[in-house]
Design a protein around this motif. Sequence first.
Motif, PDB file in Angstrom:
ATOM      1  N   GLU A  93       4.305  -1.944   5.266  1.00  0.00           N
ATOM      2  CA  GLU A  93       4.691  -3.304   4.891  1.00  0.00           C
ATOM      3  C   GLU A  93       3.454  -4.153   4.631  1.00  0.00           C
ATOM      4  OE1 GLU A  93       7.899  -6.746   6.260  1.00  0.00           O
ATOM      5  OE2 GLU A  93       7.456  -5.026   7.563  1.00  0.00           O
ATOM      6  N   TYR A 133       6.502  -3.360   0.349  1.00  0.00           N
ATOM      7  CA  TYR A 133       5.717  -2.302   0.985  1.00  0.00           C
ATOM      8  C   TYR A 133       4.727  -1.728  -0.029  1.00  0.00           C
ATOM      9  CZ  TYR A 133       9.816  -2.416   4.081  1.00  0.00           C
ATOM     10  OH  TYR A 133      10.847  -2.805   4.904  1.00  0.00           O
ATOM     11  N   ARG A 151      11.709  -7.648   1.596  1.00  0.00           N
ATOM     12  CA  ARG A 151      10.555  -6.950   2.141  1.00  0.00           C
ATOM     13  C   ARG A 151       9.789  -6.273   1.006  1.00  0.00           C
ATOM     14  NH1 ARG A 151      12.564  -9.587   5.505  1.00  0.00           N
ATOM     15  NH2 ARG A 151      13.223  -8.998   7.628  1.00  0.00           N
TER      16      ARG A 151
END
Length: 306
Positions: A220, A202, A200
């Motif tokens: 995100e 961000y 992920r």
Amino acid sequence: MLLQPKPKNARSKRVMVNRDPKVVENSKTAIFVRGSTTSQVILNVLADLYSLRKPDAINFTKKNEIHPFDDETSIEFFARKNDSSLFAVGMHSKKRPHNLILGRTFNYQILDMVELGIERCTPMSEFKAEACAVGMKPLMVFNGEAFNQNENMIRLKSILLDFFRGETAEMVSLKGLEYVISVTTGPPGINGEPGQIFFRSYTTSLKKSGVRQPRVELEEMGPSLDMRIRRVRYPTDDMWKQSTRIPKELKVTKVKNITRDGLGDKYGRVHLGKQDINKIQTRKVKALKKHLDGGPNKRQKTDIEE
């Protein structure tokens, strides 16, 4: 091992000299290569990773018959031609669907690489958050004990850190940390195999907190990847030793009797010789002076006579 071409003119000679080993190396360049057959998932992954790696990245738009685990010559040729030490290869087949290979080269030879299977992908285009600026260094966060215990996960962590580290910086401004990359591992499998890997990224925004340190909020921005390790290739001992060798110019000369603690404070140890208390310079008081004859001083004599 491919032969080193000889320069034909002054311009090509300058390029070859720039590629020679240096004490402080240039920032590493990554190449993104498409295989002969690719899926839309792999194309989205390569495009998003390429946007995060810019400007030190080269994207190949044409298809290439390339299989790094079976034949090394193609990727080594591309690495030498583009002076790159990082590579990402995307391909798709029935046996290995949505396949992504991340690896490193040393002296234009494959050092190590990890093959990942993409199980879910959400590209950056589907997120509303604005992307970070080009060429920014990310803050890398690795969550899970497997990154310190499992050999395959340790190798993947090393490759990801090398892939996104960018240029070496002695100091980083707080406002310069525009995005964060978080890599988390899921629970291991039944046979102790590494579980799913959640990638992920961000963007950061600094808010007022009422104190000196701002409050950091994450949003995100993508890409969001769920993947799993398939194959890993480790380097040989000799090649790994050569690739991690530190030049003599960069080695810190050790100074005797000087140490540093965990906080960086310097401590020194001083060694003194044997001291003679009788020779130490003290305050000159007449009562403590010794006479040459060894007898009492004048005041003592007068007291005796009385």
